[in-house]
Scaffold this motif. Structure first.
Motif, PDB file in Angstrom:
ATOM      1  N   GLU A   1       2.375   7.375   2.275  1.00  9.03           N
ATOM      2  CA  GLU A   1       1.317   8.227   1.741  1.00  9.03           C
ATOM      3  C   GLU A   1       1.941   9.494   1.182  1.00  9.03           C
ATOM      4  O   GLU A   1       2.869  10.050   1.774  1.00  9.03           O
ATOM      5  CB  GLU A   1       0.294   8.584   2.824  1.00  9.03           C
ATOM      6  CG  GLU A   1      -0.645   7.445   3.175  1.00  9.03           C
ATOM      7  CD  GLU A   1      -1.765   7.889   4.101  1.00  9.03           C
ATOM      8  OE1 GLU A   1      -2.816   7.228   4.115  1.00  9.03           O
ATOM      9  OE2 GLU A   1      -1.584   8.892   4.819  1.00  9.03           O
TER      10      GLU A   1
ATOM     11  N   THR B   1      -0.990   6.456  -2.411  1.00  7.68           N
ATOM     12  CA  THR B   1      -0.266   5.465  -1.626  1.00  7.68           C
ATOM     13  C   THR B   1       0.921   4.919  -2.417  1.00  7.68           C
ATOM     14  O   THR B   1       0.962   4.989  -3.645  1.00  7.68           O
ATOM     15  CB  THR B   1      -1.178   4.311  -1.211  1.00  7.68           C
ATOM     16  OG1 THR B   1      -1.705   3.674  -2.393  1.00  7.68           O
ATOM     17  CG2 THR B   1      -2.335   4.830  -0.361  1.00  7.68           C
TER      18      THR B   1
ATOM     19  N   ARG C   1      -1.734  10.388   9.646  1.00  5.72           N
ATOM     20  CA  ARG C   1      -2.688  10.385   8.537  1.00  5.72           C
ATOM     21  C   ARG C   1      -3.549  11.653   8.564  1.00  5.72           C
ATOM     22  O   ARG C   1      -3.870  12.223   7.517  1.00  5.72           O
ATOM     23  CB  ARG C   1      -3.564   9.138   8.594  1.00  5.72           C
ATOM     24  CG  ARG C   1      -2.798   7.849   8.343  1.00  5.72           C
ATOM     25  CD  ARG C   1      -3.698   6.625   8.383  1.00  5.72           C
ATOM     26  NE  ARG C   1      -2.935   5.398   8.378  1.00  5.72           N
ATOM     27  CZ  ARG C   1      -2.419   4.817   7.277  1.00  5.72           C
ATOM     28  NH1 ARG C   1      -2.638   5.380   6.105  1.00  5.72           N
ATOM     29  NH2 ARG C   1      -1.726   3.699   7.369  1.00  5.72           N
TER      30      ARG C   1
END
Length: 383
Positions: A282, A294, A366
């Protein structure tokens, strides 16, 4: 750092709920030490797992291939015309610069004339062979006639049918005819050797003249520079009147290609322990706050400048406390409409997901990536 602060905040909130909000436990020195000890190990474990199973860096940049525009001219040449503007998009084959070509056109004309002369000389060499053959045949005929006369008078002189002076004359003429035959043979061999001087079946002089024509044509073509592919020239500073060629070896412009951009991020060496090509990535670019892109790991550049010793006359110096060099990881961003809008040098953060440590480790990273991207809405604080 962001994820560490987030973990500390969550843990502090948990401790507050346990000891002060709901008072499930009574806070004292013993529980304080236990709370600190548990918190420290939880934070330590999470940081280790995050660093090795989801390597993260904020030192990443968009890389685009560049081509140095450098005129290949052997003589000082004036730039006559510039066909592009600053940061103008161009297509492959578009005309960029035009240089003065008078000198090179004259050299081409001279080379073409020399080629015509060389081809004519090649034909003359073939004719020289025929001439030498005719001369040899004539010399051989004279030799044969003189030999016949010597034989005839050699029979007549002893019988008194001819004078000795006549025999002597024909013997002298035979010797001269034999010398002419040898000379004619040498001239024929010389003509044949000259005609047989060939390169891949082409006369050597003609081949050399053709090479001169090709070289002259090459320099004429180099007076016009075309775009090597689709892209843009950054910082167009060349102006008519600029002189290039001769001793100038520097480029006059940098051409940034549109094709095949990629993201290059550097990581501490130990954090790449579990990283392999093909793993998901990412990327959060500073120019696109709030967006996550991505991609996949394409390659790990296993080398830094610290691993190179340049040849020189001094013994290398090694700094014991010098910081380690980072390794670069090349990242291919997935095909996306925004891919064409990635300018060269765009900065951002990147995280690699190796798949180890459990799914919750990836979730924390994330969250970290999205925090970085959202913070770009207000950082830097230069309102």
């Amino acid at each position: 750092m962001t994820i560490a602060l987030l973990i500390l905040g969550v843990y502090a909130l948990f401790a507050w709920l346990v000891f002060y909000k709901f008072r499930w436990l009574k806070f004292n020195i013993a529980w304080g030490v236990v709370t600190f000890w548990v918190g420290f190990h939880v934070l330590f474990l999470l940081v280790v797992l995050l660093r090795f199973f989801t390597p993260y860096t904020i030192d990443g940049h968009v890389i685009r291939q560049t081509i140095q525009i450098a005129p290949r001219l052997p003589h000082p040449t004036v730039l006559e015309e510039v066909f592009i503007a600053q940061n103008q998009k161009v297509k492959k084959g578009d005309k960029l610069y035009q240089f003065e070509k008078t000198l090179y056109a004259a050299q081409l004309a001279e080379a073409v004339a020399n080629l015509a002369d060389a081809r004519q000389n090649a034909l003359i060499l073939e004719e020289d062979i025929h001439i030498a053959q005719d001369s040899l045949e004539a010399a051989q005929a004279n030799e044969t006639y003189a030999a016949q006369q010597v034989k005839r008078y050699s029979d007549l002189v002893p019988k008194g049918g001819a004078k000795q002076e006549t025999l002597d004359k024909w013997e002298s003429q035979l010797a001269a005819a034999q010398a002419q035959v040898h000379e004619a043979r040498d001239n024929l061999k010389k003509a044949q050797l000259a005609a047989e001087a060939k390169i891949d079946g082409v006369n050597a002089q003609v081949a050399g003249a053709e090479a001169q024509v090709e070289q002259a044509q090459y320099y004429v073509d180099q007076t016009t520079i075309y775009a090597p592919e689709d892209g843009v020239i950054i910082s167009q500073q060349a102006r008519p009147g600029l002189v290039v060629g001769g001793f100038r070896v520097a480029s006059i412009a940098a051409f940034v290609a549109d094709a095949d951009p990629y993201f290059l991020a550097t990581f501490y060496q130990e954090h790449l322990k579990f990283v392999e090509p093909g793993q998901p990535v990412e990327v959060a670019l500073d120019i696109y706050p709030g967006q996550i892109f991505t991609g996949k790991v394409k390659a790990i550049w296993d080398g830094t400048g610290q691993g190179q010793i340049i040849p020189r006359g001094r013994v290398p110096e090694f700094m014991f406390m010098s910081p380690q060099g980072r390794f670069a990881v090349e990242i291919d961003l997935d095909d996306d409409p925004a891919l064409k809008r990635y300018p060269a040098g765009a900065h951002g953060a990147a995280a690699i997901y190796t798949g180890g440590g459990g799914g919750w480790v990836a979730v924390l990273r994330r969250v970290n990536m999205r925090l970085y991207s959202w913070v770009n809405f207000i950082v830097p604080f230069d309102v």
